[in-house]
Scaffold this motif. Structure first.
Motif: not given
Length: 379
Positions: A63-74, A121-134
């Motif tokens: 799961d990704c955190v809410p956009r507001s939490a991501l902005k606050a963290s950045e 292209a690998d879903r297992r990479v996409r799952d974790i290689a995203r800014v905002g994912v917990d």
């Protein structure tokens, strides 16, 4: 860092499978020979997951955190992101051929930056290689991210050492990051998917973390930076104790090596003056920095109140990484400044030429020559 037992790949996976059976199926303690020195913190993490009512066969939702939490963290970590960016690029180049990539998280385990050859292209990479994912332990179970933040030390996890079966495709190294005030501000993770085990990446992550921490100390506003190490160690490496001082000689930042070398810095948040650390007038540190900009001075010896002696190199803000002027012509144009600098050092040392020479890192003869006097012969 805990060592990883050197086993052939097949035996290593069997060792992990045995550990999972003992802890997760039978509720037993791991014997010393299973998972080696890592067993204590791995089984602690596994048990925390079990106590939360989780089971290894459950599906993991990344799961990704809410956009507001991501902005606050950045916003909160803008300095960390700026300082880490060039170092993450270097790290990504170092691991480019290994099918590993780099993640930077905040202190709660949320990804705030991704670098390297991440095959999206690998879903297992996409799952974790995203800014905002917990990627905290509470969210995805045992991982290098949760372990590094929980244990506050470099870690290595391979395949089934992760709690969930869904995450057993990952191999990852992690190292915590500490800010100039000594608090953990995040962690650095190197992850591969179905990749060959490379426990040496934990050492690479730890070294990269030290570089980021040192850069954070220098990024904090300061008037003077100090590099310290024990006699016999060359100054200039990542193992140096690094301090930032303001114009009044108060400590405004320190790396982990400095907190280990100077126990007075261990109290987080308590202001510390350089006079509480070093058994000399802090003005001499500023004198040494000015001398180093003009003269080919070496490190100065610095007494601590404990009676121990360390070596030190001081630089004024903005002068870090710069050596003394190399051009003889430039030196000739600065003779008057050099003379004034020597006189100032002698004045700060209350006329003690030997002490002034130590501060400047030159011989007493050089000081006498600059003063235009001769030493008084001993009777």
């Amino acid at each position: 860092m805990h060592a990883v037992t050197a086993l052939p790949a097949e035996h290593r996976l069997q060792d992990i499978a045995q550990a999972r059976r003992l802890v997760m199926a039978e509720g037993r303690e791991l014997p010393p020979q299973v998972l080696g020195a890592q067993r204590e913190w791995i089984q602690r993490s596994w048990r925390r997951c079990l106590q939360r009512g989780r089971r290894p066969e459950e599906r993991v939702e990344f799961d990704c955190v809410p956009r507001s939490a991501l902005k606050a963290s950045e916003e909160r970590h803008h300095e960390l992101l700026a300082v880490a960016s060039p170092l993450l690029d270097e790290l990504a180049r170092a691991i480019a051929r290994t099918h590993y990539f780099a993640l930077l998280t905040d202190a709660q385990g949320m990804v705030i930056d991704v670098r390297g050859a991440a095959d999206r292209a690998d879903r297992r990479v996409r799952d974790i290689a995203r800014v905002g994912v917990d990627l905290s332990e509470a969210s995805i179970g045992t991982s290098a991210i949760g372990a590094a933040l929980g244990e506050l030390q470099p870690v290595w996890l391979h395949r089934g050492e992760h709690f969930y079966r869904d995450t057993s495709v990952y191999s990852c190294a992690g190292a915590p990051l500490f800010g100039p005030d000594g608090h953990c501000v995040g962690m650095l993770d190197l992850t591969g998917v179905d990749a060959q085990e490379r426990p040496e990446l934990a050492d690479l992550a730890a070294q990269a973390a030290r570089r980021i921490e040192n850069a954070l100390v220098l990024a904090r506003p300061h008037a003077l930076s100090l590099r310290l190490n024990w006699p016999g160690h060359e100054l200039g490496g990542e193992s140096d104790a690094l301090l930032g001082l303001d114009a009044d000689s108060w400590i405004v930042g320190a790396n982990r090596a400095a907190r280990a070398l100077l126990p007075q810095l261990s109290g987080l948040g308590a202001p510390v003056h350089a006079g509480e650390l070093f058994a000399l007038d802090p003005q001499r540190l500023f004198d040494h920095a000015r001398a180093s900009e003009l003269l080919d001075t070496g490190p100065m010896e610095l007494p601590l109140w404990s009676g121990l002696l360390v070596q030190l190199r001081a630089r004024r803000a903005g002068q870090e990484g710069r050596g003394p002027l190399a051009s003889a012509r430039s030196r000739m144009s600065l003779h008057q400044l050099e003379d004034a600098l020597v006189r100032q050092a002698v004045a700060s040392a209350r006329g003690n030429v030997a002490e002034a020479a130590r501060t400047l890192g030159v011989s007493r003869a050089t000081v006498y020559r600059k003063l235009g006097t001769r030493p008084v012969p001993r009777k």
